[in-house]
Design an enzyme around this catalytic site. Sequence first.
Site, PDB file in Angstrom:
ATOM      1  N   SER A 252      42.240  43.973  36.226  1.00  0.00           N
ATOM      2  CA  SER A 252      42.022  44.010  37.668  1.00  0.00           C
ATOM      3  C   SER A 252      40.603  44.495  37.940  1.00  0.00           C
ATOM      4  O   SER A 252      39.842  44.777  37.015  1.00  0.00           O
ATOM      5  CB  SER A 252      43.024  44.961  38.325  1.00  0.00           C
ATOM      6  N   LYS A 253      40.311  44.615  39.218  1.00  0.00           N
ATOM      7  CA  LYS A 253      38.956  45.035  39.595  1.00  0.00           C
ATOM      8  C   LYS A 253      38.656  46.448  39.111  1.00  0.00           C
ATOM      9  O   LYS A 253      37.520  46.889  39.120  1.00  0.00           O
ATOM     10  CB  LYS A 253      38.790  44.925  41.113  1.00  0.00           C
ATOM     11  N   ARG A 254      39.708  47.165  38.677  1.00  0.00           N
ATOM     12  CA  ARG A 254      39.467  48.519  38.147  1.00  0.00           C
ATOM     13  C   ARG A 254      38.760  48.470  36.793  1.00  0.00           C
ATOM     14  O   ARG A 254      38.145  49.431  36.386  1.00  0.00           O
ATOM     15  CB  ARG A 254      40.798  49.263  37.995  1.00  0.00           C
TER      16      ARG A 254
END
Length: 324
Positions: A252-254
Amino acid sequence: MPDCVRGRFAPTPSGRMHPGNVLCALLAWLSARSQGGRIVLRIEDLDPLRCPRGNADLLERDLAWLGLDWDEGGSRGGAHAPYYQSECTPIYGTALEILQKQGLIYPCFCSRSQLHAASAPHLSDSQVIYDGRCRRLTADQVQQLSKTHRPALRLCVPNETISFTDSCQGNYSENLAKECGDFLVRRSDGVFAYQLAVVVDDARMGVTEVVRGRDLLSSVPQQLYLYRLLGYRPPQYRHIPLLLAPDGRRLSKRDRDLDLGSLRQSLSNARPLIGALAHLCGLLPQPEPVTPQELLPQFHWELVRRESICVPEKWYTTPPTEWL
Ligand code: GLU
């Protein structure tokens, strides 16, 4: 004559793209372009606080760097503007009125904590099956509650199983009442919900093919129900595998180390990244640097893997120039 294929990228610019977003954009592009189709770029910035305009501008530059072009949308504009969901509130309002006229919308005053209290403990927000308690409020109760609370709006769903065939994942069905429940079409802060916005936008932009991550497969029955109520023709769906971290977690964008911000710092061009992704998803027998354009002649959906894909450990430990 068959309709012209119209594919789309529909990114939410809440941060920089990660490789899963890039794979999705690449496959949407290859699919539409290999059929001589057009690509629409729709910016899904429904929640403007999470998605400042600067992020969308950066996203356009990242797509251009990847070699993924589009025919209309984003800052380029086009015949189906607006292409930014943050500018579409009146359009969603008109669709909401159509649903209201059918008597299917009701105000919901439940707070997030009330919703969770009534659901199984492991369910996340999006999985909470609403028990319909506000559907049973009397007109007097609604009036009283409205004095102190601004309600969200929900759509009543029937006890009906909706089935469809996804071009990548095969047959899928879901009973709307039992497995989904009455779902939100507008939040209490006035922001329209993804399910309504995506249907209205794909329909008004003439999208014929939706390529997106498999995490959204279970949204399709709700969306098909909306298509029916609003009198639109649904697109063809292709839900592609998700990219997972080596430990099985969804990318994910994490995963900042793998977002385009940091990848672009170590790559002079996108060919190693495109080649690595094309190999992972089954389009190339060996990883080798390529452009999207170079993948086009041999592109075929039959080649694309259907199950989730773990990215190699070395993506986290070595620079992308060494991934091939
Ligand atoms: N905006 C969503 C995302 O970036 C995709 C929604 C869709 O493709 O329907 O994950």
